[in-house]
Design an enzyme around this catalytic site. Structure first.
Site, PDB file in Angstrom:
ATOM      1  N   HIS A  28       0.990  -1.062  -0.026  1.00  0.00           N
ATOM      2  CA  HIS A  28       0.293  -0.124  -0.415  1.00  0.00           C
ATOM      3  C   HIS A  28       1.208   1.302  -0.169  1.00  0.00           C
ATOM      4  O   HIS A  28       0.540   2.213  -0.274  1.00  0.00           O
ATOM      5  CB  HIS A  28      -0.875   0.124   1.439  1.00  0.00           C
ATOM      6  N   ARG A  71      -1.854  -5.981  -8.145  1.00  0.00           N
ATOM      7  CA  ARG A  71      -1.083  -6.744  -7.734  1.00  0.00           C
ATOM      8  C   ARG A  71      -0.293  -8.740  -9.191  1.00  0.00           C
ATOM      9  O   ARG A  71       0.756  -8.571  -8.687  1.00  0.00           O
ATOM     10  CB  ARG A  71      -0.693  -7.273  -6.737  1.00  0.00           C
TER      11      ARG A  71
END
Ligand code: PNS
Length: 168
Positions: A17, A90
């Site tokens: 993050h 991702r």
């Protein structure tokens, strides 16, 4: 002023993050990290803790703000006068769900765009759930969450999982 919103549960914030936040903060004049208050989920970290951990994590980034939000993301966007949602991808496995959310948000509010940033390959395996799982079974999470908050996160998770063991 170009305002981006990076939404999520952040239970807790991870190095993946933080990587997206640092990179997105360079693209926008202001980046709001929007932490969802989700009545359908019971997070390990309550909303105040998640916001506080993010504030500590991002204190070196002057154009980043951290805010909690309830309800629909597009309503929060309108309230903040923001037009761009930032999401991290991702792996291909993230794509289907993210694509669905982006299309739904577009349907609900056509003036709002979603942009995707590829997570740094260093963090492609990392998620908040994985952090919790590693901590639960006694593993070290120091390289998985931002250094500044690692001790706090570890303490909370150790306490939580010790309590769960006691109540078994
Ligand atoms: O970190 P997460 O849990 O993957 O984040 C999901 C989040 C918060 C981005 C998403 O659940 C969301 O935007 N929730 C707010 C409710 C909403 O707007 N729903 C409609 C679009 S999915």
């Amino acid at each position: 002023m170009k305002i981006g919103v990076y939404p999520g549960s952040f239970d807790p914030v991870t190095n993946g993050h933080l990587d997206i936040i640092e990179r997105a903060s360079k693209i926008f004049d202001k980046l709001i990290v929007a932490v969802l208050v989700n009545p359908n989920k019971t997070p390990v970290f309550d909303i105040e803790e998640r916001v506080e951990l993010l504030k500590e994590t991002t204190e070196h980034l002057p154009n980043v703000e951290v805010k909690a939000f309830k309800g629909l993301l597009i309503d929060f966007m309108k309230q903040e006068n923001a037009k761009v949602i930032v999401k991290g991808l991702r792996a291909v496995s993230d794509f289907e769900y993210e694509f669905q959310m982006a299309l739904l948000n577009k349907k609900l509010e056509p003036s709002i765009e979603t942009i995707f940033m590829m997570t740094n390959s260093k963090y492609s395996y990392l998620s908040s759930s994985m952090v919790k799982e590693v901590a639960r079974f006694g593993g070290c999470i120091e390289d998985l969450v931002p250094e500044k908050i690692a001790k706090k996160v570890m303490k909370k998770l150790n306490k939580k999982y010790a309590e769960m063991e006691e109540n078994k």
